[in-house]
Design an enzyme around this catalytic site. Structure first.
Site, mmCIF file in Angstrom:
data_model
loop_
_atom_site.group_PDB
_atom_site.id
_atom_site.type_symbol
_atom_site.label_atom_id
_atom_site.label_comp_id
_atom_site.label_asym_id
_atom_site.label_seq_id
_atom_site.Cartn_x
_atom_site.Cartn_y
_atom_site.Cartn_z
ATOM 1 N N CYS A 1 -5.693 6.147 -1.081
ATOM 2 C CA CYS A 1 -6.448 4.976 -1.538
ATOM 3 C C CYS A 1 -6.604 3.949 -0.422
ATOM 4 O O CYS A 1 -7.652 3.314 -0.294
ATOM 5 C CB CYS A 1 -5.760 4.347 -2.745
ATOM 6 S SG CYS A 1 -4.046 3.849 -2.428
ATOM 7 N N ASP B 1 -13.477 0.728 -6.097
ATOM 8 C CA ASP B 1 -12.195 1.361 -6.417
ATOM 9 C C ASP B 1 -12.367 2.863 -6.205
ATOM 10 O O ASP B 1 -13.254 3.475 -6.798
ATOM 11 C CB ASP B 1 -11.788 1.048 -7.852
ATOM 12 C CG ASP B 1 -10.394 1.544 -8.189
ATOM 13 O OD1 ASP B 1 -9.800 2.282 -7.366
ATOM 14 O OD2 ASP B 1 -9.885 1.203 -9.275
ATOM 15 N N HIS C 1 -1.694 0.711 -5.582
ATOM 16 C CA HIS C 1 -3.085 1.155 -5.394
ATOM 17 C C HIS C 1 -3.864 0.079 -4.664
ATOM 18 O O HIS C 1 -3.725 -1.123 -4.951
ATOM 19 C CB HIS C 1 -3.736 1.439 -6.750
ATOM 20 C CG HIS C 1 -5.118 2.009 -6.651
ATOM 21 N ND1 HIS C 1 -5.416 3.199 -6.033
ATOM 22 C CD2 HIS C 1 -6.312 1.510 -7.097
ATOM 23 C CE1 HIS C 1 -6.710 3.443 -6.109
ATOM 24 N NE2 HIS C 1 -7.282 2.425 -6.749
#
Length: 494
Positions: A453, A402, A385
């Site tokens: 991501c 995030d 991630h």
């Protein structure tokens, strides 16, 4: 005999008994003396010839009770014997000091009084005996009839003297009186209507002076209901915000057109050709400043549903730095670390090693110090991630972004320690990071799958380096992938 019979019938019809108490009151007579009785008529030959026949007539049958005949009420000109008609006659239609109703009613009252008195004080049997006794019975009867007023007992009410009246003059006077009454009624109604209109106009003027009624009701409600005061505060607040928003000029409104410019047909063809399987072994670009080579196989990470790799991310961040150097007034002064910086920084025995990255930011390599930058972008890779950390020197913040909404205070603590050491090492200055704000940015555009991501991370850096809010979402990711391929192939980011 026929004349006698006719006279008896007329006398029987006219001798209807009336009680003086049943008669309505008459007007006050003009003179105090009663009228003289009329003279008796002389006897005729027919009466003399028929005097012998009176003895053969049957005696009159006495009445058991006094008969009250019906009284006819004449409504015309206010005439009649009823109290209401008499009252009306007394109040209107006067002519020569008397009224027609008073004249006629006085005449009839005088006659009825005489007849009533005759029957009250003289028994009908005695009168009949005198009339039937001898040859002078008819004369006695006539004398009784003619002398009824003299024989009768006087009544408490005095008879009204007859007054000669002119019906024509009375009618005109009555009409004039009627017209006068009508004029008074019409005048009164006009006055009432005018008064009503004036009052209504006064009320309207008062309403206009006071203002609309709904405002008065609203003010009264505001005084009674505290919730309306709170809503009024919110309305005023939103009005101020709206006024501030409208006060912005067009230059102050962010321009996102450059960030979402569609690719031309030629650019679409170039991107499609670079993503073909037969281009995997071919070198598509070589970035000189970073020394990174990107082949067709590496470029495949920008296809839909693929994870971004380090080479593509590092080259793109270098392009963002070069863009700022080309147009320093258009973009913020930023520094972009590559994806290996944070891993090297935490590679020490205690989880922190400044010496491992001390030479990455020398004045000779960069041409500036990190303390001079507005923002410093640090990509953070957590196995599978990608996240982004920002040392916001301009606003004195440590920010963590995030795309899955995660938070990591350890990363921000490591970067805060690094920045203190970096400034002290390169600029010989001491910074108190305790006064800086730690921010986990809320309201971020978030990914809705498990492979975008990396794209979200580099677009965070793209927008923040422009000083713009993050105005994109998951639906823009396919376009951003193609645009990144185009920027890499051109070796230039817009």
């Amino acid at each position: 005999m026929g004349a006698l019979t006719e006279n008896r019938k007329r006398l029987g019809q006219s001798l209807t008994p009336f009680s003086p108490l049943d008669l309505p009151p008459s007007k006050k007579p003009r003179s105090s003396s009663p009228p003289p009785p009329p003279p008796p008529p002389p006897p005729s030959a027919l009466d003399r010839t028929t005097s012998e026949d009176n003895a053969s007539l049957p005696p009159l049958t006495p009445l058991r009770r006094i008969i009250h005949g019906p009284q006819r009420i004449i409504k015309a000109f206010g005439l009649g014997s009823s109290p209401s008609s008499a009252a009306r006659a007394s109040g209107s239609g006067r002519l020569g000091g008397a009224t027609m109703g008073g004249v006629l009613s006085g005449f009839f009252r005088a006659r009825e009084t005489a007849l009533g008195s005759l029957w009250c004080w003289r028994n009908r049997e005695d009168v009949a005996a005198e009339v039937n006794s001898g040859s002078d019975g008819l004369e006695v009867y006539k004398k009784l009839v003619n002398d009824a007023v003299v024989v009768a007992k006087p009544l408490p009410q005095q008879p009204v003297a007859p007054v000669v009246c002119d019906l024509t003059e009375m009618t005109q006077e009555d009409e004039e009186e009627t017209l006068t009454r009508k004029r008074k009624v019409v005048t009164r109604r006009l006055h009432d209507a005018r008064t009503s209109v004036v009052d209504q106009l006064a009320e309207d003027v008062e309403v206009v002076r006071r203002g609309p009624v709904y405002k008065e009701l609203q003010e009264e409600s505001n005084r009674r209901d505290g919730r309306l005061s709170h809503l009024d505060f919110q309305v005023n607040l939103y009005e101020k915000k709206l006024a501030a928003f409208r006060s912005f000029s067009k230059k102050e409104v962010p321009d996102y057109s450059e960030l979402f410019t569609p690719l031309t047909s030629k650019e679409e063809e170039i991107v499609s050709c670079a993503m073909q399987p037969n281009s995997r072994r071919r070198v598509l670009l070589m970035h000189e400043n970073s020394g990174i080579e990107i082949t067709g196989e590496i470029m495949q990470c920008l296809k839909p549903r693929a994870w971004l790799n380090d080479e593509v991310i590092n080259v793109y961040l270098e392009l963002l730095k070069e863009r700022e150097q080309r147009s320093p007034k258009k973009f913020l002064k930023c520094h972009f670390f590559n994806t290996f910086f944070y891993k090297k920084l935490i590679s020490g025995r205690n989880g922190y090693d400044y010496k491992a990255v001390r030479r990455w930011t020398t004045q000779k390599k960069l041409g500036y110090g990190l303390i001079e930058c507005d923002k410093i972008f640090v990509p953070i890779h957590k196995e599978v991630h990608w996240c982004l950390a920002i040392i916001n020197v301009k606003e004195k913040k440590l920010q963590y972004l995030d795309s899955l909404g995660g938070k990591d205070t350890h990363v921000l603590g490591v970067l805060a320690r690094y920045f203190v050491d970096e400034v002290k090492e390169k600029s010989e200055r001491v910074i108190d990071m305790a006064s800086w704000e730690i921010e986990f940015v809320d309201g971020l555009p978030q990914q809705e799958n498990g492979f975008d991501c990396g794209m979200f991370m580099i677009k965070y850096a793209d927008f923040y380096s422009r000083g713009l809010p993050l105005a994109f979402g998951q639906e823009h990711m396919p376009y951003f992938r193609k645009r990144t391929v185009r920027d890499l192939l051109r070796r230039q980011a817009d």
